[in-house]
Each structure stands twice: as C-alpha cells, then as structure tokens.
Design an enzyme around this catalytic site. Sequence first.
Site, PDB file in Angstrom:
ATOM      1  N   HIS A  48      25.112  64.096  47.269  1.00 21.46           N
ATOM      2  CA  HIS A  48      24.430  64.210  45.969  1.00 21.46           C
ATOM      3  C   HIS A  48      23.132  65.005  46.122  1.00 21.46           C
ATOM      4  O   HIS A  48      22.841  65.896  45.305  1.00 21.46           O
ATOM      5  CB  HIS A  48      24.141  62.806  45.433  1.00 21.46           C
ATOM      6  CG  HIS A  48      23.394  62.786  44.135  1.00 21.46           C
ATOM      7  ND1 HIS A  48      24.026  62.702  42.904  1.00 21.46           N
ATOM      8  CD2 HIS A  48      22.065  62.832  43.868  1.00 21.46           C
ATOM      9  CE1 HIS A  48      23.120  62.698  41.953  1.00 21.46           C
ATOM     10  NE2 HIS A  48      21.918  62.775  42.503  1.00 21.46           N
ATOM     11  N   GLU A  49      22.342  64.693  47.141  1.00 28.97           N
ATOM     12  CA  GLU A  49      21.070  65.388  47.336  1.00 28.97           C
ATOM     13  C   GLU A  49      21.292  66.831  47.774  1.00 28.97           C
ATOM     14  O   GLU A  49      20.513  67.726  47.404  1.00 28.97           O
ATOM     15  CB  GLU A  49      20.208  64.638  48.357  1.00 28.97           C
ATOM     16  CG  GLU A  49      19.862  63.207  47.970  1.00 28.97           C
ATOM     17  CD  GLU A  49      19.224  63.063  46.603  1.00 28.97           C
ATOM     18  OE1 GLU A  49      18.598  64.034  46.129  1.00 28.97           O
ATOM     19  OE2 GLU A  49      19.343  61.975  45.991  1.00 28.97           O
TER      20      GLU A  49
END
Length: 257
Positions: A65-66
């Site tokens: 996600h990051e």
Amino acid sequence: MRELAAAYAQNVPALDAHSLMLGLAGIELQFMPMGDRDGAYDPEHHVILINSKVKPERQRFTLAHEISHALLLGDDDLLSDIHDAFEGERLEQVIETLCNVGAAAILIPEALLADMVGRFGYTGRTLAELSKRADVSHSTALYALAEQTPTPTIYAVCAVAKQENEEEVMQNVLSVRVSGASAGVKYSLGVGTPIPSEHPVAAALETGFQMEGESFIPFKSGRKMPAYVVAYPLRSRAVTVSFALNDGGSKAGEAAE
C-alpha cells in the site's frame, strides 16, 4: 493505478519485503511500533514506516500500500487527474482506495487472478484460492477480486465468533468478518451481520463442503435479498462467500465465461 502497480511488481525479483523495496531507489524501509497505524510513507525523508507489532500478512499488504503511495506521487499525470477531479476529504478517500488497488495488484499477479477466475468464476472459492496461492489475507484477496468483478456481486468472509445476544449472554455466532462489493453495488454487509442457521453459508461450515445455489443475502435489518450463493469452507472455521445479484440470471461461476 492497477497498471502502474502491476508493472512495478513485474520488475522486482520477488514479493517479499526486501525484494519489493528494490524498485524504489533511495527510499528506506523501517519497522517500528506505530500504535494504531499500520504504516506510512514519508516522501520528505524518503522512508516507508511499517508497524512492527502487526501480523506479517498485514505488514506485507501495508508495505504494498505504501509503495503504491510512492508510485502515485511519482506519476504527475495520474496525480494531476485525481486532484482535478476531487478535493478535501473525498480526495484523501480516493487516494487511499487507489493505493489499496495498487497493493492488491502488486501482491496478486494478474495471471494468477485470471487463472483462478477461469477455473472457479467470480465466486467464494476463487476468493479462498487467491488468498492461499498469493499468500495474502482474505481481505486483500477480496478487494482484488471485487475490484475486477464485472457483474454485481458482494463478497464476504464469515467466521464463528463470540457475540452477545438479546439476553446479554455470550454465544458462538457465525457472522460476517469482512465484506466488499464489485463496482456499482449500492448494498453492503456490515461486520457482525449474523448468518441464519438455514443459510448455505452455515451449511458449508457445518459439512465442510462447498454449497452453491439460489439463496439470499441476510442483512442486519432482517431483509433478505435474492442472490446466487457460492460458500466455500475454510479449515479455520470460516467460510468465503460470493453473493451474485443477477436477478435469477446466470450462476456466479458462469460470470467468467
């Protein structure tokens, strides 16, 4: 966003944490306690932070996600389009959604998703197989499958958990743990929605066999919406489910055709 993330995944040697970071030159990965936060990307200091206290599968999704945040910030055209279309809180929501899309695309290869859909259709079993074969959580697999399902479908993972009944007595109840829907579906299944004992989901859990057929979606309000159900039992006393909202048309498994 999906194409951007999938292209990134194809250019790293593997999908473990170390390998995933190889595509981000100059960005450092750090694990540390972060309280209620799973992770963060700090573009100013070129670092991705991951909560060291959460489960490994959650860490892996958070890292993807990051990474998606970093990819999004690095794509001026996509970022400009998003800022032109949204603002304020809605902008933040859209960015988080896109990064979830990116994370799923990184961790679940398109070829694997296509293979599972080709075998089992857009069903609860596909959700279970994706989770197992891509080594991701059921919620990650659910998100990836729902995002690419072309027909109105609600997916859910149901499990037995302790709940308090009307008499304030704790008892084991089969209920919804996580759910999501394909694009355009305006209904949702809230966490904790109980599954009736006569429902195919309950039968799949009790017998250990996949249950499939015309049934209904049980909402907390007591409303029952007709749907074609495919319930696939898991060893962990849980069931993955697809509810196809097709007005009695083709079966959920036929959607892949």
